[in-house]
Design an enzyme around this catalytic site. Sequence first.
Site, PDB file in Angstrom:
ATOM      1  NE  ARG A  19      35.755  21.165  23.676  1.00 15.00           N
ATOM      2  CZ  ARG A  19      35.715  21.143  22.346  1.00 15.00           C
ATOM      3  NH1 ARG A  19      34.903  21.928  21.679  1.00 15.00           N
ATOM      4  NH2 ARG A  19      36.482  20.300  21.682  1.00 15.00           N
ATOM      5  CG  ASP A  20      33.873  18.143  20.568  1.00 19.96           C
ATOM      6  OD1 ASP A  20      33.096  18.969  20.063  1.00 19.96           O
ATOM      7  OD2 ASP A  20      34.650  17.453  19.900  1.00 19.96           O
ATOM      8  CG  HIS A 212      38.770  15.348  18.473  1.00 18.21           C
ATOM      9  ND1 HIS A 212      38.567  15.844  19.744  1.00 18.21           N
ATOM     10  CD2 HIS A 212      37.639  15.648  17.795  1.00 18.21           C
ATOM     11  CE1 HIS A 212      37.374  16.413  19.812  1.00 18.21           C
ATOM     12  NE2 HIS A 212      36.794  16.311  18.635  1.00 18.21           N
ATOM     13  CG  HIS A 214      33.317  14.745  15.529  1.00 15.93           C
ATOM     14  ND1 HIS A 214      32.325  15.609  15.944  1.00 15.93           N
ATOM     15  CD2 HIS A 214      34.425  15.107  16.218  1.00 15.93           C
ATOM     16  CE1 HIS A 214      32.820  16.462  16.829  1.00 15.93           C
ATOM     17  NE2 HIS A 214      34.089  16.192  17.013  1.00 15.93           N
ATOM     18  CB  CYS A 245      28.054  17.974  12.928  1.00 16.95           C
ATOM     19  SG  CYS A 245      28.719  18.996  11.617  1.00 16.95           S
ATOM     20  CG  ASN A 254      33.231  14.136  20.076  1.00 18.49           C
ATOM     21  OD1 ASN A 254      32.363  14.963  20.312  1.00 18.49           O
ATOM     22  ND2 ASN A 254      34.473  14.454  19.890  1.00 18.49           N
TER      23      ASN A 254
HETATM   24 ZN    ZN Z   1      35.193  17.503  18.105  1.00 19.08          ZN
END
Ligand code: ZN
Length: 319
Positions: A19-20, A212, A214, A245, A254
Amino acid sequence: MSTPDVPRQGIHITEVGLRDGLQNEAVVLSTDQKLSLARALMAAGVREFEATSFVSPRAVPALADAADMMAALRREMSGLHLSALVPNVRGAERAMQAGVDSVVLFVSASESHNAKNVNRRVAESLAGFEQIARLLEGTGVALRGAIATAFGCPFEGNVSVDAVADIARRFADLGATHLSLGDTTGMATPPLVTERVTRLRDAAPDLPLTLHFHNTRGIGLANVMQGLALGVDRYESSIGGLGGCPFAPGASGNIATEDLAYLLEEMGLETGLDVERLIEAAGRASDLMGRPLPGQVSRAGARLALSACDTVPTARGEA
Ligand code: ZN
């Protein structure tokens, strides 16, 4: 560094690469390609995935196959915990039809980021969550909260810890089972981790925290160390460090799952993951994206991955 409260039990890692990670990549993978990556991750022991996002396919074409992806993962293996981000009631309905275990409701701690992300005021996002929480009641689908820009905002700079704590209380009132603090653009630092974790435990003592991070500025794992020192036992990461990003072209995404698992294993903490197999999965992710990924352990191998002595030239004069 003293680490008196380092968790002695296992550490939970949620894989967010599907997802991310993929959301911010230019390359759009097919469902089959995503599934091949998921298979490699399952072979490494991953059982908890943030699988997709039930957002508008126009807004995020990379995740347009959300329902297909959920179905494919369900067919692949039983016993997985699959969560998905949802932006609104419609998304929540789609996610529930697709059989998610947890719905992740997300809001930014800063107004400008929330406006950019979902075109709403923070208060409007929070009000909308109440309707979704009612929808989930009695269904067995858990509600998880996620706060984006929890450590800083690319448009506003510092984000007040009060704003983050207020949102945490709202999620607790909504019956959230977990709360993830998102370092959306890599602005967390160890002192900020201490400040925020300490404050949130006061604000919402019964809401377990997930961190979470990055690795946008290279200190993602330093922030994990700080989280461990505070006793936080849940982290999110993406295989290979997939992702980026959107506000800093070329920036890394991440923290990499294999790097995180390597660190935790070397600290004697149980993750249920196999670092060597994660490195293979990172290779698969790199092949699929057609570029080297920023994760680091996959380049050198784990610490005791030995080089063949006779392949290294002598007398190179390296320190
Ligand atoms: Zn994230």
